[in-house]
Design a protein around this motif. Structure first.
Motif, mmCIF file in Angstrom:
data_model
loop_
_atom_site.group_PDB
_atom_site.id
_atom_site.type_symbol
_atom_site.label_atom_id
_atom_site.label_comp_id
_atom_site.label_asym_id
_atom_site.label_seq_id
_atom_site.Cartn_x
_atom_site.Cartn_y
_atom_site.Cartn_z
ATOM 1 N N ILE A 221 0.822 -1.221 0.000
ATOM 2 C CA ILE A 221 0.000 0.000 0.000
ATOM 3 C C ILE A 221 0.858 1.274 0.000
ATOM 4 C CG2 ILE A 221 -2.134 -0.966 0.970
ATOM 5 C CD1 ILE A 221 -1.115 0.059 3.735
ATOM 6 N N GLY A 222 2.108 1.145 -0.455
ATOM 7 C CA GLY A 222 2.921 2.336 -0.665
ATOM 8 C C GLY A 222 3.631 2.895 0.558
ATOM 9 N N MET A 223 3.695 2.149 1.639
ATOM 10 C CA MET A 223 4.290 2.685 2.875
ATOM 11 C C MET A 223 5.737 2.224 3.107
ATOM 12 S SD MET A 223 1.762 4.394 4.179
ATOM 13 C CE MET A 223 2.003 4.601 5.940
ATOM 14 N N GLY A 225 8.240 0.941 0.846
ATOM 15 C CA GLY A 225 9.285 1.231 -0.150
ATOM 16 C C GLY A 225 9.943 -0.006 -0.735
ATOM 17 N N ALA A 226 9.545 -1.194 -0.311
ATOM 18 C CA ALA A 226 10.205 -2.418 -0.789
ATOM 19 C C ALA A 226 10.094 -2.592 -2.303
ATOM 20 C CB ALA A 226 9.607 -3.639 -0.092
ATOM 21 N N CYS A 227 9.001 -2.137 -2.883
ATOM 22 C CA CYS A 227 8.736 -2.410 -4.301
ATOM 23 C C CYS A 227 9.225 -1.286 -5.208
ATOM 24 C CB CYS A 227 7.238 -2.597 -4.497
ATOM 25 S SG CYS A 227 6.320 -1.084 -4.182
ATOM 26 N N LYS A 236 9.205 4.980 -8.563
ATOM 27 C CA LYS A 236 7.784 4.607 -8.469
ATOM 28 C C LYS A 236 7.666 3.421 -7.527
ATOM 29 C CE LYS A 236 6.264 7.370 -11.757
ATOM 30 N NZ LYS A 236 5.262 8.402 -11.508
ATOM 31 N N PHE A 237 6.512 3.298 -6.915
ATOM 32 C CA PHE A 237 6.233 2.120 -6.098
ATOM 33 C C PHE A 237 5.293 1.225 -6.915
ATOM 34 C CE2 PHE A 237 6.906 4.873 -2.110
ATOM 35 C CZ PHE A 237 8.273 4.628 -2.158
ATOM 36 N N ALA A 238 5.787 0.011 -7.208
ATOM 37 C CA ALA A 238 4.988 -0.868 -8.090
ATOM 38 C C ALA A 238 3.619 -1.167 -7.506
ATOM 39 C CB ALA A 238 5.743 -2.164 -8.360
HETATM 40 FE FE1 FES Z 1 5.555 -1.413 0.261
HETATM 41 FE FE2 FES Z 1 5.033 -1.123 -2.307
HETATM 42 S S1 FES Z 1 5.636 0.407 -0.881
HETATM 43 S S2 FES Z 1 5.119 -2.944 -1.181
#
Ligand code: FES
Ligand code: NAD
Length: 278
Positions: A221-223, A225-227, A236-238
């Motif tokens: 959910i964009g929190m 940063g792993a992606c 970008k965050f996938a």
């Molecule tokens: Fe955590 Fe995308 S920011 S999985």
């Protein structure tokens, strides 16, 4: 609330299976391109898997996975009637499906299952769908029958020549683009080297190219940063910006590096799990 596995079908014994999950809330909203994040048990890691099909009336979604490490091995040891602790979704942006004429949908290996859902979306709105699918050998080729039921044309390759054309999907794609100038978009889902090669193949033809990225994800959910991926020089965050991006702008080398960052730990964890089960 846990999610029940209604059925399990081994597509490639011990390697790839298709699960039908009872997930009515997800099935009601999911569109082609969406994914879910699953956690099999309390101490499990969270893994993203693309939704390969839905049946809103039955309240089911289809997931197809390749056993790549410990978490997918745990999933492979589950069966119909078992419950998955968390299935969160639908996540990400759905595929942008516009009427435009001929779309070529390229799928490699397990990616064919997710590509099939996107191709179906294009067929539903009246686009002419050309499927290009490839696997290392005939026994590893998935979803041929399903794609054949709605695709206008289906081109097949295997690396070893055991079925269809001998070679890679990109060879079939290049030939298709050389003889058909009505193609308005190419969509590709599969291993990263394949998606990078598809983008290289389409570049000289100037055809819009969409790829579905599969970086490591944690929260979805964009929190966290792993992606993180680089697209057109921007971060970008996938999970929230994707998972689909313009293939001509993706930094595939960085994606490859980030995907292999934990390879040793993943291998060790898989080995320990297998040892504990033996
Ligand atoms: Fe955590 Fe995308 S920011 S999985
Ligand atoms: P694989 O390595 O067996 O490759 C399948 C086919 O892709 C090959 O037969 C070939 O035609 C093509 N291909 C592979 N490398 C290529 C290259 N360098 N150039 C041109 N074509 C190439 O595939 P697999 O072992 O089934 O792996 C599937 C991969 O797909 C996994 O890495 C998985 O993470 C990924 N996947 C991604 C998504 C997504 O949403 N992005 C969904 C499902 C699976």
């Amino acid at each position: 609330m846990a999610t029940r596995i209604l059925s399990k079908e081994g597509l490639i014994p011990g390697k790839t299976s298709k699960l039908v999950l009872h997930a009515p809330a997800i099935a009601a909203k999911a569109k082609p391109g969406h994914f879910v994040i699953m956690r099999m048990h309390e101490k499990g890691e969270r893994i993203p898997l693309t939704i390969a099909d839905t049946d809103p009336e039955k309240g089911t979604i289809v997931i197809v996975y390749l056993v790549m490490g410990k978490s997918t091995a745990v999933l492979e040891h589950m069966d119909a009637g078992d419950d998955i602790l968390d299935v969160c979704g639908p996540l990400g942006h759905p595929t942008r499906i516009e009427r435009g004429g001929t779309v070529v949908c390229v799928g490699g290996g397990t990616g064919i299952a997710a590509m099939h859902h996107i191709a179906k979306g294009h067929a539903r709105i009246g686009n002419r769908v050309v499927g290009v699918i490839g696997a290392r050998s005939k026994d590893l080729l998935l979803f041929e029958k399903e794609l054949d039921s709605f695709a206008d044309e289906l081109l097949i390759s295997t690396d070893d020549g055991s079925y269809g054309r001998r070679g890679l999907v990109t060879e079939l794609l290049r030939e298709k683009l050389e003889r058909d100038n009505t193609v308005f978009e190419v969509v590709a889902v599969g291993p990263v080297p394949m998606m990078a090669a598809v983008a290289q193949t389409t570049r000289p033809f100037g055809v819009k190219t969409t790829v579905s990225l599969n970086p490591v994800m944690v929260d979805g959910i964009g929190m966290c940063g792993a992606c993180r991926v680089s697209v057109g020089g921007k971060t970008k965050f996938a999970c929230v910006d994707g998972p689909e991006f313009d293939g001509h702008l993706v930094d595939f080398d960085e994606l490859r590096r980030r995907l292999s960052a934990y390879r040793d730990q993943e291998k060790r964890s898989f080995e320990l799990y297998e040892k504990a089960r033996s």
